[in-house]
Design an enzyme around this catalytic site. Sequence first.
Site, PDB file in Angstrom:
ATOM      1  N   HIS A 178       4.317 -52.522 105.785  1.00 49.44           N
ATOM      2  CA  HIS A 178       5.646 -52.111 105.357  1.00 49.44           C
ATOM      3  C   HIS A 178       6.743 -52.814 106.174  1.00 49.44           C
ATOM      4  O   HIS A 178       6.513 -53.250 107.309  1.00 49.44           O
ATOM      5  CB  HIS A 178       5.789 -50.592 105.478  1.00 49.44           C
ATOM      6  CG  HIS A 178       4.992 -49.849 104.437  1.00 49.44           C
ATOM      7  ND1 HIS A 178       5.183 -48.524 104.149  1.00 49.44           N
ATOM      8  CD2 HIS A 178       4.011 -50.284 103.607  1.00 49.44           C
ATOM      9  CE1 HIS A 178       4.354 -48.156 103.176  1.00 49.44           C
ATOM     10  NE2 HIS A 178       3.626 -49.207 102.844  1.00 49.44           N
ATOM     11  N   CYS A 237       5.316 -45.103 108.397  1.00 53.75           N
ATOM     12  CA  CYS A 237       6.333 -45.846 109.154  1.00 53.75           C
ATOM     13  C   CYS A 237       7.153 -44.902 110.016  1.00 53.75           C
ATOM     14  O   CYS A 237       7.605 -45.272 111.102  1.00 53.75           O
ATOM     15  CB  CYS A 237       7.236 -46.634 108.220  1.00 53.75           C
ATOM     16  SG  CYS A 237       6.356 -47.993 107.458  1.00 53.75           S
ATOM     17  N   CYS A 266       8.377 -44.342 104.717  1.00 55.60           N
ATOM     18  CA  CYS A 266       7.273 -43.455 104.338  1.00 55.60           C
ATOM     19  C   CYS A 266       6.797 -42.689 105.581  1.00 55.60           C
ATOM     20  O   CYS A 266       7.267 -42.959 106.699  1.00 55.60           O
ATOM     21  CB  CYS A 266       6.126 -44.273 103.750  1.00 55.60           C
ATOM     22  SG  CYS A 266       5.224 -45.226 104.982  1.00 55.60           S
ATOM     23  N   GLU A 303       9.352 -51.753 107.735  1.00 56.78           N
ATOM     24  CA  GLU A 303       9.707 -51.144 109.022  1.00 56.78           C
ATOM     25  C   GLU A 303       8.652 -51.495 110.072  1.00 56.78           C
ATOM     26  O   GLU A 303       8.989 -51.778 111.231  1.00 56.78           O
ATOM     27  CB  GLU A 303       9.779 -49.615 108.895  1.00 56.78           C
ATOM     28  CG  GLU A 303      10.713 -49.108 107.808  1.00 56.78           C
ATOM     29  CD  GLU A 303      10.034 -48.965 106.440  1.00 56.78           C
ATOM     30  OE1 GLU A 303       9.259 -49.856 106.041  1.00 56.78           O
ATOM     31  OE2 GLU A 303      10.289 -47.950 105.775  1.00 56.78           O
TER      32      GLU A 303
HETATM   33  N1  5HC Z   1       9.902 -47.567 103.165  1.00 56.27           N
HETATM   34  C1  5HC Z   1       9.009 -48.374 102.582  1.00 56.27           C
HETATM   35  N2  5HC Z   1       8.799 -49.614 103.111  1.00 56.27           N
HETATM   36  C2  5HC Z   1       7.971 -50.494 102.503  1.00 56.27           C
HETATM   37  O1  5HC Z   1       7.825 -51.616 102.962  1.00 56.27           O
HETATM   38  N3  5HC Z   1       7.299 -50.112 101.346  1.00 56.27           N
HETATM   39  C3  5HC Z   1       6.501 -51.083 100.610  1.00 56.27           C
HETATM   40  C4  5HC Z   1       5.059 -50.886 100.388  1.00 56.27           C
HETATM   41  C5  5HC Z   1       4.826 -51.576  99.043  1.00 56.27           C
HETATM   42  O2  5HC Z   1       4.769 -52.992  99.187  1.00 56.27           O
HETATM   43  C6  5HC Z   1       6.068 -51.223  98.273  1.00 56.27           C
HETATM   44  C7  5HC Z   1       6.005 -49.925  97.496  1.00 56.27           C
HETATM   45  O3  5HC Z   1       5.370 -50.205  96.282  1.00 56.27           O
HETATM   46  P1  5HC Z   1       5.519 -49.318  94.981  1.00 56.27           P
HETATM   47  O4  5HC Z   1       4.574 -48.190  95.136  1.00 56.27           O
HETATM   48  O5  5HC Z   1       6.963 -48.864  94.929  1.00 56.27           O
HETATM   49  O6  5HC Z   1       5.147 -50.259  93.869  1.00 56.27           O
HETATM   50  O7  5HC Z   1       7.076 -51.116  99.284  1.00 56.27           O
HETATM   51  C8  5HC Z   1       7.458 -48.882 100.809  1.00 56.27           C
HETATM   52  C9  5HC Z   1       8.292 -47.981 101.382  1.00 56.27           C
HETATM   53  C10 5HC Z   1       8.452 -46.639 100.769  1.00 56.27           C
HETATM   54  O8  5HC Z   1       8.672 -45.614 101.606  1.00 56.27           O
HETATM   55 ZN    ZN Z   2       6.046 -47.233 105.348  1.00 53.52          ZN
END
Ligand code: 5HC
Ligand code: ZN
Length: 159
Positions: free
Chosen positions: A77, A105, A102, A79
């Site tokens: 992710h 993170c 999430c 973060e």
């Molecule tokens: N805060 C976040 N940072 C992130 O880098 N992600 C990333 C993980 C996945 O590559 C994508 C989410 O994929 P999707 O489920 O919306 O197709 O975003 C997701 C979140 C969500 O909380």
């Molecule tokens: Zn995350």
Amino acid sequence: MKRSEYLSWEEYFMGVASLSAQRSKDPNTQVGACIVNDEKRIISIGYNGFPRGASDDTFPWEKEGGVVDTKYAYVVHAEANAILNARTTVSGSTVYVTLFPCHECTKLIIQSGIKEIVYASNKYKNTESHKAALKMLDAAGVKYRQMEFGEIIYVKNPK
Ligand SMILES: Nc1nc(=O)n([C@H]2C[C@H](O)[C@@H](COP(=O)(O)O)O2)cc1CO
Ligand SMILES: [Zn+2]
């Protein structure tokens, strides 16, 4: 007289996060993060992507399927990448992130000593992951606030 349309610090930091998000190869959700210290210096940036060695062309960007066949097994992710990319301590800093972190993170944010989260979108606010994230942030006393931010789309070679 000075220009009046310059970016505020907050718009600048979220703008850097937003531009970083556009490096992501994820076809569905691109996320960017920008970590800023109390001297308003950017100390790290990151976006969501596969770990080193995991090719964007051979590893799956699928959302559905068996565990090993979806992106969720592999993607780092934004973060997490920003925290790992830092070459100095992130303790006491603020993370600007285009999407609310999430729960996984959130743990990294708390444990690395980041004190504040500024986010733009909160599109997963009705999920269990979000509930768990809030529970931990409140327990740890990490602040979070949403920032009004119209997406900045960088257009390559505008016509
Ligand atoms: N805060 C976040 N940072 C992130 O880098 N992600 C990333 C993980 C996945 O590559 C994508 C989410 O994929 P999707 O489920 O919306 O197709 O975003 C997701 C979140 C969500 O909380
Ligand atoms: Zn995350």
